[in-house]
Design a protein around this motif. Structure first.
Motif, mmCIF file in Angstrom:
data_model
loop_
_atom_site.group_PDB
_atom_site.id
_atom_site.type_symbol
_atom_site.label_atom_id
_atom_site.label_comp_id
_atom_site.label_asym_id
_atom_site.label_seq_id
_atom_site.Cartn_x
_atom_site.Cartn_y
_atom_site.Cartn_z
ATOM 1 N N TYR A 19 -56.141 -14.138 -23.403
ATOM 2 C CA TYR A 19 -55.206 -13.172 -23.345
ATOM 3 C C TYR A 19 -54.163 -13.487 -24.344
ATOM 4 C CZ TYR A 19 -51.119 -10.395 -22.111
ATOM 5 O OH TYR A 19 -49.898 -9.697 -22.090
ATOM 6 N N VAL A 20 -53.254 -14.699 -24.057
ATOM 7 C CA VAL A 20 -52.439 -14.903 -24.904
ATOM 8 C C VAL A 20 -52.735 -15.289 -26.368
ATOM 9 C CG1 VAL A 20 -50.633 -16.769 -25.258
ATOM 10 C CG2 VAL A 20 -51.177 -15.925 -23.105
ATOM 11 N N ALA A 21 -53.699 -15.788 -26.651
ATOM 12 C CA ALA A 21 -54.380 -16.302 -28.069
ATOM 13 C C ALA A 21 -54.426 -14.726 -28.931
ATOM 14 C CB ALA A 21 -55.492 -16.886 -28.021
ATOM 15 N N ILE A 22 -55.102 -13.833 -28.129
ATOM 16 C CA ILE A 22 -55.510 -12.665 -29.066
ATOM 17 C C ILE A 22 -54.093 -11.553 -28.853
ATOM 18 C CG2 ILE A 22 -56.894 -10.573 -28.915
ATOM 19 C CD1 ILE A 22 -59.092 -12.578 -27.786
ATOM 20 N N ARG A 79 -46.741 -16.227 -30.401
ATOM 21 C CA ARG A 79 -46.183 -17.041 -29.349
ATOM 22 C C ARG A 79 -47.110 -18.022 -28.705
ATOM 23 N NH1 ARG A 79 -43.317 -13.660 -25.172
ATOM 24 N NH2 ARG A 79 -42.131 -15.522 -24.910
ATOM 25 N N TYR A 80 -48.205 -18.030 -28.983
ATOM 26 C CA TYR A 80 -49.136 -18.860 -28.518
ATOM 27 C C TYR A 80 -48.840 -20.248 -28.221
ATOM 28 C CZ TYR A 80 -53.946 -20.738 -27.324
ATOM 29 O OH TYR A 80 -54.890 -21.394 -26.892
ATOM 30 N N VAL A 108 -59.500 -6.441 -19.833
ATOM 31 C CA VAL A 108 -58.875 -5.150 -20.556
ATOM 32 C C VAL A 108 -57.895 -5.078 -21.367
ATOM 33 C CG1 VAL A 108 -57.798 -3.100 -19.504
ATOM 34 C CG2 VAL A 108 -59.497 -4.150 -18.114
ATOM 35 N N ARG A 109 -56.943 -5.976 -21.456
ATOM 36 C CA ARG A 109 -55.777 -6.131 -22.588
ATOM 37 C C ARG A 109 -56.628 -6.559 -23.735
ATOM 38 N NH1 ARG A 109 -50.098 -7.822 -19.507
ATOM 39 N NH2 ARG A 109 -50.451 -6.003 -17.669
ATOM 40 N N ILE A 110 -57.327 -7.688 -23.480
ATOM 41 C CA ILE A 110 -58.052 -8.455 -24.919
ATOM 42 C C ILE A 110 -58.762 -7.227 -25.397
ATOM 43 C CG2 ILE A 110 -59.794 -9.896 -25.711
ATOM 44 C CD1 ILE A 110 -58.944 -11.979 -23.460
ATOM 45 N N ILE A 111 -59.696 -6.440 -24.980
ATOM 46 C CA ILE A 111 -60.407 -5.430 -25.618
ATOM 47 C C ILE A 111 -59.535 -4.324 -26.316
ATOM 48 C CG2 ILE A 111 -61.842 -3.621 -25.101
ATOM 49 C CD1 ILE A 111 -63.242 -5.513 -22.995
ATOM 50 N N SER A 112 -58.490 -4.092 -25.518
ATOM 51 C CA SER A 112 -57.383 -3.124 -25.938
ATOM 52 C C SER A 112 -56.980 -3.703 -27.229
ATOM 53 C CB SER A 112 -56.051 -2.898 -24.946
ATOM 54 O OG SER A 112 -55.425 -1.785 -25.518
ATOM 55 N N ALA A 113 -56.590 -4.850 -27.255
ATOM 56 C CA ALA A 113 -56.000 -5.483 -28.596
ATOM 57 C C ALA A 113 -56.979 -5.386 -29.643
ATOM 58 C CB ALA A 113 -55.210 -6.807 -28.383
#
Length: 302
Positions: free
Chosen positions: A123-126, A131-132, A219-224
């Protein structure tokens, strides 16, 4: 005190492969070859991650830890299973059974929480690539692994203590090839509904809570990813999650089938077959996923 001495001095007998007595030598050869191949390839994977500086990233750090968990998990169960396949009397002491149960629960629970940490890493990477390196520094990665191990240790200690403080005066025959918690609990002379409920809730905690965290991350990864205009960019972003998704699917698929079913649906033969797959063959899926991820690192899509 007499009951305590009697209980700790007794043995359990494994009946996991009793229906396949004529095939046990063949099974020994097959499982031994698969196990040696697993150990060898895991050693290569971990050595490659350590020696290749291009792989000194949080994702590969977590994958190397996951690989060590996989290797240790099989080491807790498979060597004893291989010995028993050749032995006439397939027994384990009461203390040995408790130690085996604690170790496989510790590694399995830590594995679940580590998968949640890996979901957060993706999630952080994508979603926060700039800021990763700050958000997923070395100290943070070590802290996430330590937290996963602490949760696994606590849950396995509580579950093992609850099971082995029950009296065992009835049959000592385990319809399995290792000391699985549900199989051992069936042999207790006085099964407590409260203890069964506590152990079930611990299973929910280990499987459902990390899975929910993983789902939130994705969910957040797919949205991004859907916001990326280029199809090649979307493919590159999602491909970094492939290894994690494969391991999550295998882990939660097998573990949920074994530990989160209603008690009336338990089948010793089904659990034995699924556990063999979960213990040995799932490692093949992990290695395949990791190898695909490494190939994308060494030979990226142009």
């Amino acid at each position: 005190m007499e009951w305590v001495n009697e209980t700790w001095g007794r043995e359990f007998v494994f009946l996991g492969f009793s229906a396949l007595a004529s095939l046990q030598r063949l099974l020994f050869m097959v499982f031994l070859l698969v196990y040696l191949f697993t150990l060898g390839t895991n050693a290569i994977i971990m050595s490659t991650i350590v020696l290749d500086r291009a792989l000194h990233t949080p994702m590969y750090f977590f994958l190397s830890v996951l690989s060590s968990f996989e290797t240790s998990y099989t080491f807790v169960i498979v060597p004893k299973m291989l010995v028993d396949l050749l032995a006439q009397k397939k027994t384990i002491s009461f203390l040995g059974c408790a130690i085996q149960m604690f170790n496989f629960l510790f590694l399995g629970c830590s594995h679940s929480f580590l998968l949640a940490a890996m979901g957060y890493d993706r999630y952080v990477a994508i979603c926060n690539p700039l800021r990763y390196t700050v958000l997923m520094g070395h100290g943070v990665c070590l802290g996430l692994v330590a937290a996963a191990c602490a949760c696994g240790f606590t849950i396995s200690l509580v579950a093992t203590s609850l099971v082995f403080h029950l009296p065992f005066h009835s049959s000592n025959q385990l319809h399995h090839f290792f000391c699985d918690i549900s199989t051992v609990l069936k042999l207790a002379s006085h099964q407590s509904c409260l203890i069964e409920l506590v152990i079930f809730m611990l299973g929910v905690l280990v499987l459902v809570i990390p899975l929910l965290l993983i789902l939130v991350s994705y969910v957040r990864i797919i949205s991004a990813i859907l916001k990326i205009p280029s199809s090649v960019g979307r493919y590159k972003a999602f491909s970094t999650c492939a290894s994690h998704l494969i391991v999550v699917t295998v882990h939660y698929g097998c573990a949920s089938f074994i530990y989160l079913r209603p008690k009336s649906n338990y089948s010793s033969s089904q659990d034995t077959l699924i556990s063999v797959f979960y213990t040995i063959l799932r490692n093949k899926e992990f290695k395949s996923a990791l190898q695909r991820t490494m190939s994308k690192t060494w030979f990226p899509l142009n």
